[in-house]
Motif scaffolding. Structure first.
Motif, short mmCIF file in Angstrom:
data_model
loop_
_atom_site.label_atom_id
_atom_site.label_comp_id
_atom_site.label_asym_id
_atom_site.label_seq_id
_atom_site.Cartn_x
_atom_site.Cartn_y
_atom_site.Cartn_z
N VAL A 240 36.00 6.50 -17.47
CA VAL A 240 36.07 5.08 -17.11
C VAL A 240 37.51 4.83 -16.67
N ARG A 241 37.68 4.08 -15.60
CA ARG A 241 39.02 3.73 -15.13
C ARG A 241 39.40 2.37 -15.72
N ILE A 242 40.54 2.32 -16.42
CA ILE A 242 41.06 1.08 -16.99
C ILE A 242 42.20 0.62 -16.09
N VAL A 243 42.11 -0.63 -15.61
CA VAL A 243 43.11 -1.18 -14.71
C VAL A 243 43.86 -2.30 -15.43
N PHE A 244 45.17 -2.18 -15.47
CA PHE A 244 46.04 -3.17 -16.12
C PHE A 244 46.57 -4.12 -15.05
N LEU A 245 46.37 -5.42 -15.22
CA LEU A 245 46.80 -6.40 -14.23
C LEU A 245 47.89 -7.32 -14.80
N GLY A 246 48.75 -7.81 -13.90
CA GLY A 246 49.79 -8.78 -14.27
C GLY A 246 50.69 -8.28 -15.37
N PRO A 247 50.99 -9.15 -16.34
CA PRO A 247 51.91 -8.78 -17.42
C PRO A 247 51.38 -7.64 -18.30
N LEU A 248 50.07 -7.45 -18.30
CA LEU A 248 49.51 -6.33 -19.08
C LEU A 248 49.92 -4.99 -18.47
N ARG A 249 50.11 -4.98 -17.16
CA ARG A 249 50.58 -3.77 -16.47
C ARG A 249 52.01 -3.45 -16.94
N ASP A 250 52.85 -4.47 -17.01
CA ASP A 250 54.22 -4.26 -17.48
C ASP A 250 54.24 -3.79 -18.93
N LEU A 251 53.40 -4.40 -19.76
CA LEU A 251 53.34 -4.05 -21.17
C LEU A 251 52.86 -2.61 -21.36
N ALA A 252 51.88 -2.21 -20.57
CA ALA A 252 51.32 -0.86 -20.68
C ALA A 252 52.25 0.19 -20.06
N GLY A 253 53.07 -0.24 -19.10
CA GLY A 253 53.94 0.70 -18.40
C GLY A 253 53.21 1.55 -17.38
N MET A 254 52.03 1.10 -16.98
CA MET A 254 51.24 1.83 -15.98
C MET A 254 50.26 0.87 -15.33
N ALA A 255 49.79 1.23 -14.16
CA ALA A 255 48.83 0.40 -13.44
C ALA A 255 47.40 0.68 -13.87
N GLU A 256 47.13 1.93 -14.22
CA GLU A 256 45.78 2.30 -14.63
C GLU A 256 45.81 3.59 -15.41
N ARG A 257 44.69 3.87 -16.07
CA ARG A 257 44.51 5.13 -16.79
C ARG A 257 43.04 5.39 -16.93
N GLU A 258 42.68 6.58 -17.30
CA GLU A 258 41.29 6.94 -17.52
C GLU A 258 41.03 7.13 -19.00
N ALA A 259 39.79 6.84 -19.40
CA ALA A 259 39.35 7.05 -20.77
C ALA A 259 37.97 7.68 -20.72
N PRO A 260 37.61 8.44 -21.73
CA PRO A 260 36.28 9.06 -21.74
C PRO A 260 35.16 8.02 -21.75
N ALA A 261 34.09 8.33 -21.02
CA ALA A 261 32.91 7.46 -20.99
C ALA A 261 31.89 8.01 -22.00
N PRO A 262 31.07 7.14 -22.54
CA PRO A 262 31.07 5.68 -22.42
C PRO A 262 32.22 5.09 -23.22
#
Length: 80
Positions: free
Chosen positions: A3-25
């Motif tokens: 699953v692709r997790i997309v971080f938007l706005g301030p959550l992107r800054d907090l995470a330090g990345m724009a997106e990441r992958e996690a195992p499905a489901p």
């Protein structure tokens, strides 16, 4: 299978990345574990929403993302 997790706005800054992958489901608890403690704390706030496969979830704790889907983390919106 991911699953692709997309971080938007301030959550992107907090995470330090724009997106990441996690195992499905991916469910709510899995999402909280995948994003790290700082982002997880923000996700628990009422004003932060989730979209899964292009649809905003009315109950974000009911998340169940399948292989190939995208989960977007939507921070509170300000405007005027």
């Amino acid at each position: 299978m991911a699953v692709r997790i997309v971080f938007l706005g301030p959550l992107r800054d907090l995470a330090g990345m724009a997106e990441r992958e996690a195992p499905a489901p991916l469910d709510w608890d899995g999402l909280l574990a995948a994003v790290g403690p700082q982002v997880a704390a923000k996700l628990r706030e009422e004003r932060v929403n989730l979209a899964c496969a292009g649809r905003v979830l009315a109950d974000k704790t009911a998340l169940l993302a399948e292989d190939g889907e995208e989960v977007a983390l939507l921070p509170p919106v300000s405007g005027g």
